[in-house]
Enzyme design. Structure first.
Site, short mmCIF file in Angstrom:
data_model
loop_
_atom_site.label_atom_id
_atom_site.label_comp_id
_atom_site.label_asym_id
_atom_site.label_seq_id
_atom_site.Cartn_x
_atom_site.Cartn_y
_atom_site.Cartn_z
N ASP A 1 0.83 -1.21 0.00
CA ASP A 1 0.00 0.00 0.00
C ASP A 1 0.87 1.27 0.00
OD1 ASP A 1 -2.35 1.41 -0.03
OD2 ASP A 1 -2.79 1.16 2.10
N GLY A 2 0.29 2.33 -0.56
CA GLY A 2 0.94 3.64 -0.51
C GLY A 2 1.54 4.12 -1.82
N ASN A 3 1.25 3.41 -2.92
CA ASN A 3 1.78 3.85 -4.22
C ASN A 3 1.26 5.23 -4.60
OD1 ASN A 3 2.96 1.37 -4.43
ND2 ASN A 3 1.50 0.55 -5.93
N GLY A 4 -0.05 5.41 -4.42
CA GLY A 4 -0.68 6.67 -4.83
C GLY A 4 -0.13 7.84 -4.05
N ARG A 5 -0.04 7.68 -2.72
CA ARG A 5 0.47 8.78 -1.88
C ARG A 5 1.94 9.05 -2.17
NH1 ARG A 5 -1.45 6.20 3.42
NH2 ARG A 5 -1.88 4.53 1.94
N TRP A 6 2.70 8.00 -2.44
CA TRP A 6 4.12 8.18 -2.79
C TRP A 6 4.23 9.13 -3.98
CZ3 TRP A 6 7.08 7.62 -7.11
CH2 TRP A 6 8.47 7.61 -6.94
N HIS B 1 2.44 3.46 -8.95
CA HIS B 1 2.25 2.03 -9.20
C HIS B 1 3.43 1.44 -9.96
CE1 HIS B 1 -1.69 2.32 -7.50
NE2 HIS B 1 -2.20 3.04 -8.48
N SER C 1 -7.67 -5.23 -5.12
CA SER C 1 -8.78 -5.76 -4.32
C SER C 1 -10.10 -5.67 -5.09
CB SER C 1 -8.89 -4.98 -3.01
OG SER C 1 -9.47 -3.72 -3.22
N ASN D 1 -11.07 -2.24 -5.23
CA ASN D 1 -10.29 -1.33 -6.08
C ASN D 1 -10.95 -1.08 -7.44
OD1 ASN D 1 -7.06 -2.57 -4.87
ND2 ASN D 1 -8.23 -0.78 -4.19
N GLU E 1 1.03 -13.36 12.31
CA GLU E 1 1.68 -12.22 12.97
C GLU E 1 1.61 -11.02 12.04
OE1 GLU E 1 2.93 -12.21 16.06
OE2 GLU E 1 2.33 -14.30 16.30
C1 IPE Z 1 -5.53 -2.65 -0.12
O1 IPE Z 1 -5.17 -1.33 -0.26
C2 IPE Z 1 -5.51 -3.34 -1.45
C3 IPE Z 1 -4.20 -3.51 -2.07
C4 IPE Z 1 -3.05 -3.20 -1.54
C5 IPE Z 1 -4.21 -4.08 -3.38
P1 IPE Z 1 -6.27 -0.17 -0.41
O2 IPE Z 1 -5.52 1.07 -0.62
O3 IPE Z 1 -7.27 -0.54 -1.44
O4 IPE Z 1 -6.98 -0.21 1.01
P2 IPE Z 1 -7.80 0.91 1.78
O5 IPE Z 1 -8.85 1.41 0.82
O6 IPE Z 1 -6.85 1.99 2.18
O7 IPE Z 1 -8.37 0.21 2.97
C1 IPE Z 2 -1.57 0.21 -3.37
O1 IPE Z 2 -1.36 1.58 -3.42
C2 IPE Z 2 -1.85 -0.39 -4.74
C3 IPE Z 2 -3.25 -0.73 -4.99
C4 IPE Z 2 -4.22 -0.67 -4.14
C5 IPE Z 2 -3.58 -1.16 -6.33
P1 IPE Z 2 -2.54 2.62 -3.40
O2 IPE Z 2 -2.91 2.93 -4.81
O3 IPE Z 2 -3.65 2.14 -2.55
O4 IPE Z 2 -1.86 3.88 -2.74
P2 IPE Z 2 -2.51 4.89 -1.72
O5 IPE Z 2 -3.01 4.09 -0.56
O6 IPE Z 2 -3.62 5.58 -2.45
O7 IPE Z 2 -1.39 5.80 -1.35
MG MG Z 3 -4.07 2.38 -0.60
#
Ligand code: IPE
Ligand code: IPE
Ligand code: MG
Length: 251
Positions: free
Chosen positions: A18-23, A35, A63, A66, A205
């Protein structure tokens, strides 16, 4: 780097990437660039896990929920996924890694499914690490699909409801052939499961780090695994019982 005990590694490591978008957004870049950078971290973690001798690696890549993201981002993720699989399959062969997919594949575009089928077939005989991609995956949806199959068999008379044990139920899940994860890592600071492996995480864990997925490094992976090695898994028993039954510690 933190020294690791090779005998106390998780058999099955699961990761919520998680966190690709915010990065990307923190750098004034488009989310898809995040991504793309995240895909580089995937390569690193796959390589490291396989080198360390981890037998099962499961990555939450997309997910069920998603699909509700903007269509442009969903399309870009599907394209990236196809590109990743195509580019990496030769490396998977060299590293003896087998591809596996969990999730509702019927919701994936045909071209993505074709690419996945090709990669799964090509790597089917590999005997090293099993790399499971969770795609269009939701834990609740998976549980419903399993329940529906069980109900179907009960209705047709091939299964009696009294025979539904946790072991049998487990076989009807997408992960029927995988052991439960021993260790789950989630990046980006969110402390939630987000509908990942709800059944399978019963005694896993959990490890959370603030680092966004594109910034997750080998050092951080080792730090997380060292943390796993410091834990006592009790599975509902007492600490004394576990000391006596050391065999269960990293079961
Ligand atoms: C969970 O991350 C799904 C994946 C990493 C593929 P999300 O970014 O979709 O989760 P939420 O919406 O923050 O709970
Ligand atoms: C995880 O990064 C990748 C997927 C859910 C596909 P996000 O796209 O959820 O990144 P954030 O959480 O918005 O930073
Ligand atoms: Mg996310």
């Amino acid at each position: 780097m933190t020294p690791l005990d090779p005998h106390k590694l998780p058999v099955h490591l699961a990761v919520i990437m998680d966190g690709n978008g915010r990065w990307a957004q923190q750098r004034m870049l488009k989310r898809i660039i995040g991504h793309q950078r995240g895909a580089e971290t995937v390569k690193m973690v796959v390589e490291q896990a396989s080198l360390l001798g981890i037998k099962y690696l499961t990555l939450f890549a997309f997910s069920s929920e998603n699909w509700s993201r903007p269509a442009l981002e969903v399309r870009a993720l599907m394209t990236l996924l196809k590109k990743y699989i195509r580019q990496e399959t030769a490396r998977m062969m060299r590293k003896n890694i087998r591809y596996n997919v969990i999730g509702n594949r019927r919701e994936l575009p045909d071209d993505v499914n074709e690419t996945l089928d090709g990669a799964i077939q090509k790597t089917a005989e590999n005997t090293g690490m099993v790399l499971t991609l969770a795609l269009s995956y939701g834990g609740r949806q998976e549980l419903c699909r399993a329940a529906a199959r069980l109900a179907e068999e009960a209705v047709t008379g091939t299964l009696s409801p009294v025979d539904i044990t946790t072991e049998l139920f487990n076989k009807y899940l997408d992960t029927g052939n995988l052991p439960d994860p021993d260790f789950l890592i989630r990046t980006s600071g969110e402390m939630r499961i987000s509908n990942f492996l709800l059944w399978q995480l019963a005694y896993t864990e959990l490890y959370f780090t603030d680092t966004n997925w594109p910034d997750f490094t080998i050092n951080e992976l080792h730090k997380a695994l060292a943390d796993f090695q410091s834990r006592e898994r009790r599975f509902g028993m007492t600490g004394d019982q576990i000391t006596e039954r050391g065999d269960l510690l990293n079961a």
